[in-house]
Design an enzyme around this catalytic site. Structure first.
Site, mmCIF file in Angstrom:
data_model
loop_
_atom_site.group_PDB
_atom_site.id
_atom_site.type_symbol
_atom_site.label_atom_id
_atom_site.label_comp_id
_atom_site.label_asym_id
_atom_site.label_seq_id
_atom_site.Cartn_x
_atom_site.Cartn_y
_atom_site.Cartn_z
ATOM 1 N N SER A 84 9.872 36.073 33.857
ATOM 2 C CA SER A 84 8.525 36.093 34.427
ATOM 3 C C SER A 84 8.530 35.426 35.813
ATOM 4 O O SER A 84 9.219 35.892 36.721
ATOM 5 C CB SER A 84 7.547 35.425 33.458
ATOM 6 N N HIS A 233 5.915 39.819 25.945
ATOM 7 C CA HIS A 233 6.333 39.180 27.188
ATOM 8 C C HIS A 233 7.320 38.046 26.945
ATOM 9 O O HIS A 233 8.266 37.870 27.715
ATOM 10 C CB HIS A 233 5.093 38.669 27.928
#
Length: 252
Positions: A84, A233
């Protein structure tokens, strides 16, 4: 800036960068599976974990922090992996210092711009009065008013430290809140990294989409994309075995 990091294992150096609101500890379970093959550097990025805090917070300075760490450790070249925000840092580093990156792994983030989508998390974190909180359970109950997902709350509470004076955030919440737009910035145009690059995407995540593939190819022509099944995620927390397998395969 001298970043805090944990070093373990033996073999070629592999530097791992966490995501927003995280810390080096997020990758500790993964690192235990990799330490027999690599010298691992689990890094706290600035304004996170036990690294110093600063009013300046963007990808440009985070890239220079990483270069300083590599210089201090005598690392001419290393495998580099980031998740990320850490993945965006790693991508920016590879574009600026391609000669320092042997192979690049990017976990669930694309080179494009991302609109701010952490407002409920920021609202929840800012709502906590750390002078009044008496326990982590109480902190969790307060966060639940803003963040219904228990897994997300557990992740965030890992950054809630405690000392003799009570609870404190290990993240620099005021600076992160003020500069949250920096996290979503796209990679700068005009450069590319020709080294081997792996993008790992969670199959249940929206962070890497089919529409991102051309953009990925323009910055990282020598790339591959692998979708991790049944992962969102936080793919390294949800499917650690599959993530370790992909890392080993790609870096072998």
């Amino acid at each position: 800036m001298k970043l805090n990091f944990k070093k373990l294992g033996a073999g070629k150096p592999l530097i791992i960068l966490h995501g927003l609101f995280g810390s080096a500890d997020n990758w500790f379970s993964i690192s235990k599976e990799l330490k027999d093959s690599f010298t691992l550097y689990l890094v706290d990025l600035r304004n996170h974990g036990d690294s110093p805090q600063s009013d300046e917070w963007n990808y440009e300075v985070m890239v220079e922090d990483l270069k300083e760490l590599m210089d201090d450790e005598g690392l001419e070249k290393a495998f580099l992996m980031g998740h990320s925000m850490g993945g965006k840092t790693a991508m920016n580093f590879a574009l600026k210092y391609p000669e320092r990156v042997e192979k690049l792994i990017v976990a669930d983030i694309a080179p494009r711009y991302y609109a701010v989508h952490h407002q409920s998390i920021l609202d929840g974190l800012e709502s906590l009065d750390l002078n009044e909180i008496q326990s982590r359970k109480e902190a969790d109950e307060e966060l639940a008013k803003y963040i219904p997902e228990i897994g997300v709350r557990q992740f965030l509470l890992k950054s809630l430290g405690r000392d003799a004076d009570g609870f404190r955030w290990k993240i620099n919440l005021p600076v992160i809140t003020k500069n949250i737009n920096e996290v979503g910035k796209a990679l700068p145009d005009g450069k590319s990294f020709s080294g081997p690059t792996l993008f790992m995407a969670g199959s249940n995540s929206s962070y890497i989409q089919q529409s991102d593939l051309d953009d990925i190819a323009s910055f990282f022509p020598n790339h591959e994309v692998e979708f991790i099944a049944d992962a969102g995620h936080w793919l390294h927390a949800e499917q650690p075995d599959a993530v370790v397998e992909e890392i080993r395969r790609f870096l072998r």
